[in-house]
Design an enzyme around this catalytic site. Structure first.
Site, short mmCIF file in Angstrom:
data_model
loop_
_atom_site.label_atom_id
_atom_site.label_comp_id
_atom_site.label_asym_id
_atom_site.label_seq_id
_atom_site.Cartn_x
_atom_site.Cartn_y
_atom_site.Cartn_z
N HIS A 1 0.85 -1.18 0.00
CA HIS A 1 0.00 0.00 0.00
C HIS A 1 0.88 1.23 0.00
CE1 HIS A 1 -3.10 2.86 1.22
NE2 HIS A 1 -3.95 1.97 0.76
N ASP B 1 -8.02 -5.41 0.22
CA ASP B 1 -8.52 -6.26 -0.85
C ASP B 1 -8.16 -7.72 -0.68
OD1 ASP B 1 -9.70 -4.19 -2.26
OD2 ASP B 1 -7.75 -3.57 -3.02
#
Ligand code: ACO
Length: 431
Positions: free
Chosen positions: A308, A366
């Site tokens: 991320h 996710d």
């Protein structure tokens, strides 16, 4: 804007320029470079915005090192446990948690806006059946400005309010319609006696031929997925919404732009890509092969659902999602699910591997959401639309904040130009 007594000094070509230091309520200080070009004649260069705060905001705070996410100051873990999606919507849009009466009024308003204009049904029918639901959503949400002209004047606060209600209320209907259309089933109208998440599940899975009862536990799990995705500060799609909105574009156009951006596999499209990757891996024995590929500089393969830009620690949403995945599979009696087994083992191995540890690559939101959605019966193509409908409230909250900021200006980044300097046109025969 916060206090600016401290300054940073920049020395350039023998001159010193003072850059005010702005301290936020939480988080790193910010250097105010707004006058830099006017005074020093230089731009700053930051492709990917790694070190750039593009706006001032009071909505969402992320501490990527600590793995902390706050909506209006409230930790995501507390909201996921104690709140519900529509309350979170109210919080994001208005800044404070609602009292009972405010909550009831808000819920009633959203519920009464869930139907879409009947003529929109014809609009849907113009798409190919095999279109990805995200492609259909980009088109249909953009087209809302053609159906709801009375909420497109961005200078009118009441119209902005109505556009917000319409978007929060109608996005689940539009996403469900995109799904129904893609599988050749009739559209299912919203039901006002159901909660927000249950109504969405009903519109997706009910058929006119027989009654469909939404399992309350699945509605709760869906509601939690929506809460976890509701906002995430100035990510790519939110910045897209803000940039589109900075020109005065109508709210439906701005949200359509956000949806288009979200679809990319490096952003919201990662949930679909992640589940497809887990299926491709297929069994625990094949994990080392894929870990090796992810580490190979010459192989474009990346572990989807890992890494991320901001979180250099566990994504706090992934922790809640992992627990939810266990609960949902348990509830549905899905034991020894191979995809979940691969996911858990992949997570374990990656978290011990030097490559991932040294680069601070952790599972993101996710990584587990796809497993839950698949267990609920959604095809992978619906994962990103569900993200989009959940994020809509965050986009609108950010858009409203930007529009109501009196110091707002059109977003206009500059560039580091490395192309040809001015040169004379050459006639075709002389090239
Ligand atoms: N698998 C393998 N290596 C990775 C991964 C990954 N998933 N993510 C990053 N890396 C490596 C990169 O190769 C790079 O290595 P290097 O320094 O040796 O060149 C290093 O880690 C840093 O990666 P960047 O791409 O520079 O990091 P950036 O912040 O630009 O990218 C992103 C973040 C796009 C999320 C990236 O981690 C990625 O592609 N992840 C997979 C896709 C994904 O899950 N996206 C969802 C994000 S969350 C969301 O949008 C809801």
């Amino acid at each position: 804007m916060a206090d600016t007594k401290r300054v940073a000094r920049l020395e350039l070509d023998g001159k010193t320029y003072e850059l005010p230091v702005i301290s936020p309520s939480v988080g790193p200080d910010v250097l105010d470079i707004r006058k830099l070009y006017g005074e020093a004649g230089v731009f700053t260069y930051d492709p990917g915005f790694t070190s750039t705060a593009a706006c001032e905001s009071t909505i969402t705070y992320i501490d990527g090192d600590q793995g902390e996410l706050l909506y209006r100051g409230y930790p995501i873990e507390q909201l996921a446990e104690k709140s519900h999606y529509l309350e979170v919507c109210y919080l994001l849009l208005n800044g404070e948690l609602p009292d009972r009466e405010q909550m009831e009024t808000f819920e009633r308003t959203v519920t009464r806006h869930t139907m879409v204009h009947e003529q929109m049904h014809n609009f849907f029918r113009g798409f190919r059946r095999d279109a990805h639901p995200m492609a259909t959503m980009v088109g249909v949400v953009g087209a809302m400005s053609a159906f709801y002209h009375d909420s497109t004047d961005v200078t009118d606060p009441r119209q902005r309010e109505v556009a917000s209600f319409r978007l929060v209320a109608k996005l689940p209907t539009i996403a469900a319609m995109a799904y129904k259309y893609s599988i050749g089933q009739p559209f299912v109208y919203p039901r006002n006696d159901l909660g927000y998440a249950a109504n969405f599940l009903h519109m997706c899975f009910a058929v006119p031929a027989e009654p469909y009862h939404v399992p309350p536990e699945l509605a709760t799990a869906m509601d939690r997925i929506m809460m976890l995705h509701a906002d995430h500060e100035q990510n790519a799609s939110t910045s897209t919404v803000r940039l589109a909105g900075s020109s005065g574009a109508n709210p439906f156009a701005c949200i359509a732009a956000g949806i288009a951006c979200l679809w990319g596999p490096a952003h919201g499209g990662a949930n679909q890509a992640c589940l497809e990757m887990l299926r491709q891996i297929g069994s625990v024995e094949r994990i080392p092969e894929f870990i090796a590929r992810a580490k190979d500089k010459n192989d474009p393969f990346r572990l989807m659902g890992f890494g991320h830009r901001v979180y250099k620690n566990f994504d706090p949403r992934a922790k809640v999602m992992k627990q939810s995945a266990d609960e949902v599979l348990d509830l549905l009696g899905i034991h020894n699910n191979p995809t979940l087994q691969v996911a858990k083992e992949l997570e374990r191995i990656a978290l011990e591997d030097d490559y991932f540890v040294s680069k601070k690559l952790y599972p993101n939101v996710d990584f587990y959401s796809g497993i839950i959605l698949e267990a609920m019966g959604f095809p992978t193509s619906m994962f990103t639309p569900i993200f989009a409908l959940s994020r809509t409230v965050g986009w609108i909250s950010q858009w409203k904040e930007m529009i109501s900021d009196p110091s707002g200006r059109i977003g206009r980044p500059r560039q580091l130009y490395t192309g040809a300097p001015a040169r004379d046109y050459v006639e075709v025969d002389n090239r």
